[in-house]
Write an enzyme that holds these catalytic residues in place. Structure first.
Site, PDB file in Angstrom:
ATOM      1  N   GLU A   1     -15.933  17.744  30.946  1.00 56.00           N
ATOM      2  CA  GLU A   1     -14.471  17.681  31.064  1.00 56.00           C
ATOM      3  C   GLU A   1     -13.924  16.411  30.406  1.00 56.00           C
ATOM      4  O   GLU A   1     -14.438  15.311  30.612  1.00 56.00           O
ATOM      5  CB  GLU A   1     -14.098  17.703  32.546  1.00 56.00           C
ATOM      6  CG  GLU A   1     -12.615  17.590  32.842  1.00 56.00           C
ATOM      7  CD  GLU A   1     -12.321  17.583  34.341  1.00 56.00           C
ATOM      8  OE1 GLU A   1     -11.151  17.776  34.709  1.00 56.00           O
ATOM      9  OE2 GLU A   1     -13.269  17.383  35.135  1.00 56.00           O
TER      10      GLU A   1
ATOM     11  N   LYS B   1      -7.402  24.410  32.482  1.00 59.14           N
ATOM     12  CA  LYS B   1      -7.857  24.284  33.866  1.00 59.14           C
ATOM     13  C   LYS B   1      -6.784  24.817  34.812  1.00 59.14           C
ATOM     14  O   LYS B   1      -5.616  24.430  34.745  1.00 59.14           O
ATOM     15  CB  LYS B   1      -8.158  22.814  34.152  1.00 59.14           C
ATOM     16  CG  LYS B   1      -8.732  22.509  35.521  1.00 59.14           C
ATOM     17  CD  LYS B   1      -9.062  21.023  35.615  1.00 59.14           C
ATOM     18  CE  LYS B   1      -9.672  20.623  36.940  1.00 59.14           C
ATOM     19  NZ  LYS B   1     -10.017  19.174  36.976  1.00 59.14           N
TER      20      LYS B   1
ATOM     21  N   TYR C   1      -5.879  15.286  45.497  1.00 60.89           N
ATOM     22  CA  TYR C   1      -6.305  14.712  46.773  1.00 60.89           C
ATOM     23  C   TYR C   1      -7.349  13.654  46.478  1.00 60.89           C
ATOM     24  O   TYR C   1      -7.828  13.519  45.351  1.00 60.89           O
ATOM     25  CB  TYR C   1      -6.895  15.799  47.683  1.00 60.89           C
ATOM     26  CG  TYR C   1      -8.067  16.524  47.078  1.00 60.89           C
ATOM     27  CD1 TYR C   1      -9.368  16.046  47.230  1.00 60.89           C
ATOM     28  CD2 TYR C   1      -7.890  17.675  46.320  1.00 60.89           C
ATOM     29  CE1 TYR C   1     -10.450  16.694  46.651  1.00 60.89           C
ATOM     30  CE2 TYR C   1      -8.970  18.332  45.735  1.00 60.89           C
ATOM     31  CZ  TYR C   1     -10.238  17.836  45.911  1.00 60.89           C
ATOM     32  OH  TYR C   1     -11.306  18.477  45.335  1.00 60.89           O
TER      33      TYR C   1
ATOM     34  N   CYS D   1     -14.276  21.987  36.083  1.00 64.64           N
ATOM     35  CA  CYS D   1     -14.419  21.189  37.308  1.00 64.64           C
ATOM     36  C   CYS D   1     -13.890  21.906  38.557  1.00 64.64           C
ATOM     37  O   CYS D   1     -14.539  22.789  39.086  1.00 64.64           O
ATOM     38  CB  CYS D   1     -13.753  19.826  37.118  1.00 64.64           C
ATOM     39  SG  CYS D   1     -14.425  18.534  38.224  1.00 64.64           S
TER      40      CYS D   1
ATOM     41  N   LYS E   1     -22.583  14.482  47.825  1.00 63.27           N
ATOM     42  CA  LYS E   1     -21.821  15.330  46.895  1.00 63.27           C
ATOM     43  C   LYS E   1     -22.710  16.354  46.205  1.00 63.27           C
ATOM     44  O   LYS E   1     -22.276  17.491  45.957  1.00 63.27           O
ATOM     45  CB  LYS E   1     -21.146  14.432  45.855  1.00 63.27           C
ATOM     46  CG  LYS E   1     -20.175  15.146  44.910  1.00 63.27           C
ATOM     47  CD  LYS E   1     -18.914  15.583  45.634  1.00 63.27           C
ATOM     48  CE  LYS E   1     -17.853  16.111  44.678  1.00 63.27           C
ATOM     49  NZ  LYS E   1     -17.213  15.027  43.891  1.00 63.27           N
TER      50      LYS E   1
ATOM     51  N   GLY F   1     -21.855 -16.079  44.099  1.00 63.35           N
ATOM     52  CA  GLY F   1     -22.275 -17.052  45.086  1.00 63.35           C
ATOM     53  C   GLY F   1     -23.421 -16.486  45.896  1.00 63.35           C
ATOM     54  O   GLY F   1     -23.297 -15.394  46.471  1.00 63.35           O
ATOM     55  N   LEU F   2     -24.537 -17.192  45.947  1.00 57.70           N
ATOM     56  CA  LEU F   2     -25.719 -16.741  46.690  1.00 57.70           C
ATOM     57  C   LEU F   2     -25.830 -17.615  47.935  1.00 57.70           C
ATOM     58  O   LEU F   2     -26.225 -18.780  47.854  1.00 57.70           O
ATOM     59  CB  LEU F   2     -26.961 -16.860  45.818  1.00 57.70           C
ATOM     60  CG  LEU F   2     -28.250 -16.197  46.326  1.00 57.70           C
ATOM     61  CD1 LEU F   2     -28.060 -14.701  46.516  1.00 57.70           C
ATOM     62  CD2 LEU F   2     -29.388 -16.461  45.358  1.00 57.70           C
TER      63      LEU F   2
ATOM     64  N   SER G   1     -24.844 -11.198  49.811  1.00 56.35           N
ATOM     65  CA  SER G   1     -25.029 -11.793  48.492  1.00 56.35           C
ATOM     66  C   SER G   1     -26.446 -11.553  47.979  1.00 56.35           C
ATOM     67  O   SER G   1     -26.664 -11.406  46.768  1.00 56.35           O
ATOM     68  CB  SER G   1     -24.702 -13.286  48.513  1.00 56.35           C
ATOM     69  OG  SER G   1     -25.594 -14.004  49.346  1.00 56.35           O
TER      70      SER G   1
ATOM     71  N   GLU H   1     -16.592  -5.550  56.465  1.00 58.60           N
ATOM     72  CA  GLU H   1     -15.769  -6.760  56.469  1.00 58.60           C
ATOM     73  C   GLU H   1     -14.388  -6.483  55.904  1.00 58.60           C
ATOM     74  O   GLU H   1     -13.376  -6.954  56.454  1.00 58.60           O
ATOM     75  CB  GLU H   1     -16.459  -7.851  55.650  1.00 58.60           C
ATOM     76  CG  GLU H   1     -17.777  -8.323  56.232  1.00 58.60           C
ATOM     77  CD  GLU H   1     -18.550  -9.204  55.265  1.00 58.60           C
ATOM     78  OE1 GLU H   1     -19.544  -9.799  55.704  1.00 58.60           O
ATOM     79  OE2 GLU H   1     -18.167  -9.286  54.078  1.00 58.60           O
TER      80      GLU H   1
ATOM     81  N   LYS I   1      -4.803  -7.660  52.753  1.00 60.85           N
ATOM     82  CA  LYS I   1      -5.959  -8.274  52.106  1.00 60.85           C
ATOM     83  C   LYS I   1      -6.630  -7.293  51.150  1.00 60.85           C
ATOM     84  O   LYS I   1      -6.992  -7.641  50.016  1.00 60.85           O
ATOM     85  CB  LYS I   1      -6.984  -8.738  53.146  1.00 60.85           C
ATOM     86  CG  LYS I   1      -6.619  -9.987  53.919  1.00 60.85           C
ATOM     87  CD  LYS I   1      -7.799 -10.439  54.759  1.00 60.85           C
ATOM     88  CE  LYS I   1      -7.501 -11.721  55.491  1.00 60.85           C
ATOM     89  NZ  LYS I   1      -8.648 -12.192  56.291  1.00 60.85           N
TER      90      LYS I   1
END
Length: 570
Positions: free
Chosen positions: A47, A114, A120, A150, A182, A315-316, A322, A430, A540
């Site tokens: 597609e 199509k 959605y 599809c 899926k 950042g580790l 991380s 988080e 956020k």
């Protein structure tokens, strides 16, 4: 003698770049050349293969549609002598169609629009396209092939219309994004269409990453026996040759002749493209985690490469998130494309520093340490008059966030200087409840774990260590902590992650109400608190980096809640 094949099809599982019309056309013509050399009569592409999927508001630009049509015409002219079925947008005077076009003898010989336009989840095709209303059956090699695109296969009518018009095989061109589970859903849907119409279905899907979406390929054919025959593997671009034979009694048999994979990556079982096939699959006890790990690798690789970054930086911290992000990045891009930075502060344990050093050494990635304390103390000194109570409460959330933001400043400065993309390392748990610092640990251009819950983070880490140890064991086993205050643990602020993640799955992914979740046995006060945090953290998440979508309901395109909202009932 075996029956003579009536039709040899080349099915091309592409990894296009959205909007890169000339490059996509060149890749298509290259595949056509290989198919021609292999004796194919017909080459089929997914597609919107010419534009990549989803082109989004590029489709609102008339020039973009004109340029796409020019590339289709160029392909048709250069592919004379072999038939192509190609996904492309087709502009009419009144509408734009999501089409499958048959290119033959230098021009467009047939066009299917199509019919079922998804609107959605991550899809909003009705914003751009007008639905088709009729079937399109083409003839190739003496066989009649019904074209669908599809979403058409997910509802009965389009395939039934093609079968009623005499189609002997249904070709289904897809740009179907991945999420967990899926593949099984697709097979079940195709099995229903095969049973309804009594003719085989060839399901061709694209592969690769596009912004937050990842496409897993996994193209297959299903005969009238309802058994899925894998033609091309997950996560790898390539081409499959399939012969269609007419058997005694008139039934069709699809026989795979050969598969040619594109292998730009190291020959590694982590990519699922090793030359020796199934024997190269790593011996893991959690194959679902391996599949998800590969999805995240593809998302990282294609976001970095398609956007032209030279590598990544992160950042580790010595923590699990991380650590997993670093492993994913190294596996996706190669160790030489990854740089990790440990930024200790007074609350950082020696164990965290040791584990960060160990993982960097195991992965073979670049590693450096930058002390963040001088920066934090400079900000504290500058804010002393504004924060007169800081001596009494030096490590409240304000100063915890200050530590995190100083780290973000350092990482962004390094990213600017060395030209590498900064990866944010936060996870879905988080992000859901806002347990992250805006402009601090949320800083970054891409967030691989954005749609991965904490429990899945642990599953992925354990699975990866089964392939080869790269994450220190105590990173996986010790209680998680942001290490922004003395003796801090996540469990002091959040419900235990097994509880939190199950509540979040119900509330976010399934839109269950608080009452419904409580009825499953959860504490009401805990559920209400989690629901409240999810609502409050919307502002956020709107400012968070994009990340790889791997669940059926991710934050972002999937879940569109208002930032300003007075609704809190849950």
């Amino acid at each position: 003698m075996p029956p003579k094949p009536m039709l040899r099809m080349a099915l091309v599982q592409t990894n296009p770049v959205v909007g890169a019309l000339a490059a996509n056309a060149a890749a298509i013509l290259d595949a056509v050349g290989r198919a021609r050399a292999a004796g194919a009569d017909l080459v089929v592409f997914p597609e919107l293969a010419i534009t990549g999927y989803p082109p989004e508001d590029l489709l609102l630009r008339r020039r973009f549609l004109e340029d796409a049509r020019k590339e289709v015409d160029r392909i048709a002219e250069r592919a004379r002598g072999i038939d192509l079925v190609l996904g492309a947008p087709v502009a009419t005077p009144d509408a734009v169609l999501n089409a499958a076009v048959l290119l033959r003898d230098g021009g467009v010989a047939a066009c299917y629009a199509k019919q079922k336009l998804p609107n959605y989840s991550v899809f909003d095709e009705r914003r751009y396209f007008h639905p088709g209303e009729s079937a399109c059956v083409i003839e190739a090699g003496g066989l009649r092939l019904g074209l669908t695109v599809c979403e058409d296969i997910w509802e009965p009518e389009p395939a039934a219309m093609a079968a009623a018009d005499g189609a002997q095989i249904i070709l289904n061109l897809n740009a179907s994004p991945f999420h967990r589970g899926k593949a099984a859903q697709r097979e079940a849907v195709v099995r229903a269409r095969v049973a309804e119409n009594g003719c085989p279905v060839v399901y061709l899907n694209q592969v690769g990453g596009q912004d937050e979406l990842v496409f897993d390929g996994r193209s297959f054919a299903m005969g009238t026996d309802g058994v899925a025959q894998t033609l091309l593997p997950a996560w790898v671009a390539g081409q499959a040759l399939v012969d269609v034979e007419v058997m005694p009694g008139g039934q069709l048999r699809l026989h795979e002749v050969g598969v040619e994979l594109q292998q730009p990556e190291p020959d590694s079982p982590l990519w699922g493209n090793a030359d020796d096939g199934a024997a190269a699959e790593p011996a893991v006890t959690d194959p679902d985690a391996l599949d998800l790990y590969r999805a995240l690798m593809v998302g990282i690789r294609d976001y970095v490469r398609k956007n032209g970054f030279s590598g990544v930086l992160l950042g580790l911290s010595g923590g699990i998130d991380s650590a997993l992000t670093a492993a994913l990045a190294a596996d996706a891009l190669g160790a030489d494309q990854v740089e990790a930075v440990m930024m200790p502060y007074r609350y950082t344990t020696s164990m965290s520093v040791e584990d960060a050093r160990q993982e960097a050494a195991w992965l073979g990635i670049d590693y450096r340490e930058l002390a963040v304390e001088p920066m934090v103390e400079a900000f504290r000194a500058g804010l002393r008059e504004s924060f007169p109570d800081q001596t009494r409460n030096p490590a409240d959330v304000t100063e915890q966030n200050l530590q995190s933001r100083c780290r973000g400043v350092l990482l962004m400065a390094l990213s600017n200087r060395i030209g590498r993309l900064l990866l944010a390392t936060g996870n879905k748990s988080e992000m859901a409840v806002g347990y992250a610092t805006l402009y601090g640990d949320m800083a970054g251009g891409f967030a691989p774990l954005r749609d991965v819950t904490k429990q899945w983070v642990y599953r992925l880490a354990r699975m990866r260590n089964q392939i080869g140890r790269v994450i220190p064991e105590r990173v996986i086993t010790r209680p998680p902590s942001a290490e922004l205050a003395p003796d801090q643990e996540d469990a002091q602020t959040l419900p235990p992650y097994p509880v939190l993640d199950e509540i979040l799955e119900a509330f976010v992914e399934h839109e269950a109400s608080v009452d419904e979740i409580v009825a499953r046995g959860f504490d009401r006060e805990t559920v209400e608190r989690v629901a409240r945090m999810v609502f409050l953290a919307e502002f956020k998440r709107r400012q968070a980096a994009p990340g790889v979508r791997v669940s059926a309901r991710a934050f972002g395109r999937d879940r569109r809640y208002p930032i300003t909202s007075g609704y809190r009932a849950g």
